[in-house]
Design a protein around this motif. Structure first.
Motif: not given
Ligand code: NAD
Length: 254
Positions: A192-194, A200-204, A206-212
């Motif tokens: 929930d927190g994440a 508020e920071h969708p670009e962050e 996207e960065k995480v998803v690119r590591t998956l």
């Protein structure tokens, strides 16, 4: 309706939200009777009410840091359902991430008390029931892909998860002769927190998803919960001592 877990009795800690709620949903939809355990009584009641259309459920308020409360929780489950077949040690209080050198005593106590200590309390309390169960007892402990990554900022949390990995390995060795399997799941879903942070920071995100490897965030029920169904069910009867990553290929346990 018939499910692969019909009539099995499962205890899921921290099932009031997040990964634990997803696991509880998946188990109940396969016919398991589920004890929804959480320190947040209202959250546990809400999840239990939702699941009551699939199976018999019980909401239990328990602070897993206190072994007396853990013993009382397991006793309540056994009184209600007769035994425990499946134990999922999912709850943790992981607040307090930060630079290694700024780790406080409280940060460390919090993750160790709700991590390996609580995991051991529940395993110890459930053992007499797990070893008597017909289909073979099952323990599923939650670990994290941040552990092999050595994720910066999570020293205390990773120490907690590594200790849980150790408990899993020892119990898998010792309890195999009782027909009990003991395995880990290492998930990746948005807590929930994440979720509110990434809203508020969708670009962050996207960065995480690119590591998956699989380029998407997991779902607590349909990804992690289904993996729990496998580890709780008959198809994994010859699998013990392993860590199953359900994190889209974000990490690899060797
Ligand atoms: N979310 C992820 O992507 C992720 C990644 C790796 C590992 N994990 C692991 O999966 C598990 C669940 O993660 P989550 O993101 O759903 O966590 P979360 O923080 O959303 O939920 C944790 C639950 O545990 C409960 N809890 C906290 N302290 C408790 C206590 N003292 N007694 C009883 N219940 C207590 C909370 O009330 C909450 O319902 C954890 O073990 C976590 O380490 C999660």
């Amino acid at each position: 309706m018939t499910g692969v877990l019909d009539g099995r009795i499962a205890v899921v800690t921290g099932a009031g939200r997040g990964v634990g709620a997803g696991i509880a949903r998946a188990l109940a939809k396969e016919g398991a009777h589920v004890a929804v355990v959480d320190i947040d009584a209202e959250a546990a009641e809400t999840v239990a009410a939702e699941l009551s259309s699939y199976a018999a459920v019980l909401a239990v308020r328990c602070d897993i840091r206190d072994s007396a409360q853990v013993d009382a929780c397991v006793a309540e489950v056994v009184e209600r359902f007769g035994t425990v077949d499946v134990l999922v040690n999912n709850a943790i209080d992981a607040r307090g991430a930060g630079p290694f050198e700024a780790t406080t005593d409280d940060d460390l106590d919090r993750v160790l008390d709700t991590g390996p200590k609580a995991t051991l309390y529940f395993m110890r309390a459930c053992f007499p029931h797990l070893r008597e169960t017909d289909g073979g007892g099952r323990v599923i402990n939650l670990r994290s892909g941040s552990e092999p990554q050595g994720l910066a900022g999570f020293g205390a949390y990773i120490a907690s998860k590594a200790a849980i990995g150790g408990l899993t390995r020892v119990a898998a060795r010792e309890w195999g002769r009782h027909g009990i399997t003991v395995n880990n799941l290492a998930p990746f879903v948005l807590s929930d927190g994440a979720r509110s942070h990434f809203d508020e920071h969708p670009e962050e995100l996207e960065k995480v998803v690119r590591t998956l490897s699989l380029r998407r965030v997991g779902d607590a029920e349909t990804d992690v919960g289904r993996a729990a169904v496998y580890l709780a069910g008959p198809d994994s009867s010859y699998v013990t001592g392993v860590t199953l990553s359900v994190d889209g290929g974000g990490s690899f346990f060797s």
